[in-house]
Design an enzyme around this catalytic site. Structure first.
Site, PDB file in Angstrom:
ATOM      1  N   SER A  33       0.828  -1.214   0.000  1.00 14.97           N
ATOM      2  CA  SER A  33       0.000   0.000   0.000  1.00 14.97           C
ATOM      3  C   SER A  33       0.857   1.256   0.000  1.00 14.97           C
ATOM      4  O   SER A  33       1.677   1.452   0.897  1.00 14.97           O
ATOM      5  CB  SER A  33      -0.880   0.054   1.254  1.00 14.97           C
ATOM      6  N   HIS A  64      -3.294   1.385  -4.670  1.00 14.34           N
ATOM      7  CA  HIS A  64      -2.733   0.271  -5.459  1.00 14.34           C
ATOM      8  C   HIS A  64      -3.109   0.493  -6.929  1.00 14.34           C
ATOM      9  O   HIS A  64      -4.288   0.454  -7.280  1.00 14.34           O
ATOM     10  CB  HIS A  64      -3.320  -1.074  -5.001  1.00 14.34           C
ATOM     11  N   HIS A  86      -5.652  -8.802  -2.269  1.00 13.47           N
ATOM     12  CA  HIS A  86      -5.788  -9.161  -0.855  1.00 13.47           C
ATOM     13  C   HIS A  86      -6.971 -10.104  -0.653  1.00 13.47           C
ATOM     14  O   HIS A  86      -7.971 -10.018  -1.368  1.00 13.47           O
ATOM     15  CB  HIS A  86      -6.021  -7.910   0.000  1.00 13.47           C
ATOM     16  N   TYR A  88      -9.054  -9.806   1.738  1.00 14.95           N
ATOM     17  CA  TYR A  88     -10.225  -9.029   2.161  1.00 14.95           C
ATOM     18  C   TYR A  88     -11.000  -8.430   0.988  1.00 14.95           C
ATOM     19  O   TYR A  88     -12.140  -8.009   1.136  1.00 14.95           O
ATOM     20  CB  TYR A  88      -9.849  -7.938   3.176  1.00 14.95           C
ATOM     21  N   GLU A  89     -10.374  -8.388  -0.201  1.00 13.12           N
ATOM     22  CA  GLU A  89     -11.100  -7.887  -1.368  1.00 13.12           C
ATOM     23  C   GLU A  89     -12.098  -8.919  -1.880  1.00 13.12           C
ATOM     24  O   GLU A  89     -12.893  -8.622  -2.774  1.00 13.12           O
ATOM     25  CB  GLU A  89     -10.113  -7.540  -2.487  1.00 13.12           C
ATOM     26  N   ALA A 116       2.854  -2.414   3.904  1.00 20.21           N
ATOM     27  CA  ALA A 116       2.658  -1.461   4.983  1.00 20.21           C
ATOM     28  C   ALA A 116       2.165  -2.269   6.172  1.00 20.21           C
ATOM     29  O   ALA A 116       1.315  -3.146   6.002  1.00 20.21           O
ATOM     30  CB  ALA A 116       1.617  -0.430   4.568  1.00 20.21           C
ATOM     31  N   MET A 219      -2.109  -7.216   6.391  1.00 17.79           N
ATOM     32  CA  MET A 219      -3.195  -8.006   5.779  1.00 17.79           C
ATOM     33  C   MET A 219      -2.777  -8.614   4.445  1.00 17.79           C
ATOM     34  O   MET A 219      -3.620  -8.822   3.571  1.00 17.79           O
ATOM     35  CB  MET A 219      -4.425  -7.102   5.579  1.00 17.79           C
ATOM     36  N   SER A 220      -1.502  -8.888   4.281  1.00 19.54           N
ATOM     37  CA  SER A 220      -1.046  -9.367   2.957  1.00 19.54           C
ATOM     38  C   SER A 220       0.198 -10.239   3.095  1.00 19.54           C
ATOM     39  O   SER A 220       0.516 -10.741   4.166  1.00 19.54           O
ATOM     40  CB  SER A 220      -0.728  -8.161   2.071  1.00 19.54           C
ATOM     41  N   ASN A 243       2.206   2.768  11.218  1.00 17.68           N
ATOM     42  CA  ASN A 243       1.473   3.211  12.421  1.00 17.68           C
ATOM     43  C   ASN A 243       1.884   2.313  13.581  1.00 17.68           C
ATOM     44  O   ASN A 243       2.357   1.197  13.363  1.00 17.68           O
ATOM     45  CB  ASN A 243      -0.052   3.099  12.201  1.00 17.68           C
ATOM     46  N   HIS A 257      -6.653   3.943   7.104  1.00 17.80           N
ATOM     47  CA  HIS A 257      -5.951   3.707   5.833  1.00 17.80           C
ATOM     48  C   HIS A 257      -5.230   4.987   5.381  1.00 17.80           C
ATOM     49  O   HIS A 257      -4.141   4.932   4.811  1.00 17.80           O
ATOM     50  CB  HIS A 257      -6.947   3.235   4.767  1.00 17.80           C
TER      51      HIS A 257
HETATM   52  N1  HPA Z   1      -2.955  -3.512  11.179  1.00 19.19           N
HETATM   53  C1  HPA Z   1      -3.145  -4.307  10.101  1.00 19.19           C
HETATM   54  N2  HPA Z   1      -2.709  -3.995   8.910  1.00 19.19           N
HETATM   55  C2  HPA Z   1      -2.048  -2.852   8.766  1.00 19.19           C
HETATM   56  C3  HPA Z   1      -1.803  -1.988   9.828  1.00 19.19           C
HETATM   57  C4  HPA Z   1      -2.290  -2.341  11.113  1.00 19.19           C
HETATM   58  O1  HPA Z   1      -2.124  -1.628  12.102  1.00 19.19           O
HETATM   59  N3  HPA Z   1      -1.093  -0.931   9.342  1.00 19.19           N
HETATM   60  C5  HPA Z   1      -0.915  -1.163   8.014  1.00 19.19           C
HETATM   61  N4  HPA Z   1      -1.486  -2.320   7.666  1.00 19.19           N
END
Ligand code: HPA
Length: 288
Positions: A33, A64, A86, A88-89, A116, A219-220, A243, A257
């Site tokens: 991402s 993306h 992903h 989740y998509e 990310a 998530m990937s 983060n 996001h």
């Molecule tokens: N959690 C899950 N996926 C993420 C995060 C997170 O804090 N930051 C970037 N992708």
């Protein structure tokens, strides 16, 4: 039960691409991402939208782009995947990992994955880069594994090992390159845990992930790495910490996001410089 794609489907896509590119790639890079601008550094670029490539899924996530960029990164023939797929998509894991097997058939020997991720390790700061030493495939614990179903022996064995998923020599060489860059922060190294998403974690979930030994969460990446190792690709991975994961009920912060994309933007130049130097240093795998 039959698999969603036959070996011939992968061959068809690889053949379609091979007949249109000048440089056969040695290295494939999957951009996470907000990290897709690495593709801007590719010279002699030949670009394909996912929508024009036979059998290729489409990318639906903001940040993306959805393009395959072939060309040279500092003279190393490579293919950069700008935008990944992903779970989740709503894609099956065979769709998520479809490009990896195509890369194998194109002659790629090394896969570089970037993502990310949220930092669980309290020593991590936003903007840090973490080399992935290992992963925890949490969706895999409930049967969400890209290798589920009949095994395709032409790609790999039924029960592939995963204890050496992330190549040790490549990690060492990345540390050496990082020293040349002389960044104020050290290059972190640790364990990435994958969750299916798309929601970010609860505080209790985050605390659990930390107890499990994870340093970063996202998530990937894990499905692509499993399929890459199954078909014999060497793998190198890194996470950009976008983060800090909330581990306390006292915190007023919330993950978003936008925050992830913003941190990606801030760190993009450093990350691109590092990845392109690293990719250009990768020696071909000796097949003798
Ligand atoms: N959690 C899950 N996926 C993420 C995060 C997170 O804090 N930051 C970037 N992708």
């Amino acid at each position: 039960m039959e698999n969603e794609f036959s070996y011939e489907d992968y061959q068809k896509t690889a053949g379609w691409l091979l007949s249109r590119i000048e440089h056969q790639p040695q290295v494939a890079v999957i951009c996470g991402s907000g990290l897709g601008s690495l593709a801007d550094r590719v010279t002699k670029a030949k670009i394909f939208d996912y929508s024009e490539i036979p059998n290729f899924p489409r990318s639906t996530v903001p940040g993306h782009a959805g393009r395959l960029v072939f060309g040279l990164l500092e003279n190393k023939p490579c293919v950069v995947m700008q935008g990944r797929f992903h779970l989740y998509e709503g894609y099956s894991l065979l769709k998520v990992t479809f490009p990896v097997r195509v890369f194998r058939l194109l002659g790629v020997d090394t896969l570089v994955v970037t993502n990310a991720a949220g930092g669980l390790n309290p020593d991590f700061e936003v903007g840090d880069i973490m080399l992935i030493r290992d992963h925890i495939n949490l969706p895999g614990f409930s049967g969400q594994n890209p290798l589920r179903g009949p095994n395709e022996d032409r790609f790999g064995v039924r029960f592939p090992p995963m204890s050496d998923a992330y190549d040790q020599d490549l990690r060492q060489s990345a540390h050496n390159i990082w020293k040349e860059i002389k960044d104020r922060r050290k290059l972190q190294e640790g364990t990435y845990v994958m969750l299916a998403g798309p929601n970010f974690e609860t505080v209790a979930e985050s605390q659990m992930l930390r107890i499990l030994g994870a340093d970063a969460v996202g998530m990937s990446t894990v499905p692509e790495v499993i399929v890459a190792r199954h078909c014999g690709l060497r793998v190198f991975g890194l996470s950009l910490i976008t983060n800090k994961v909330i581990l306390s009920y006292e915190s007023r912060e919330k993950a978003s996001h936008e925050e992830v994309l913003e941190a990606g933007k801030q760190a993009a130049e450093k990350l691109e410089e590092f990845v392109s130097r690293f990719v250009s240093s990768i020696e071909p795998v000796c097949t003798k």
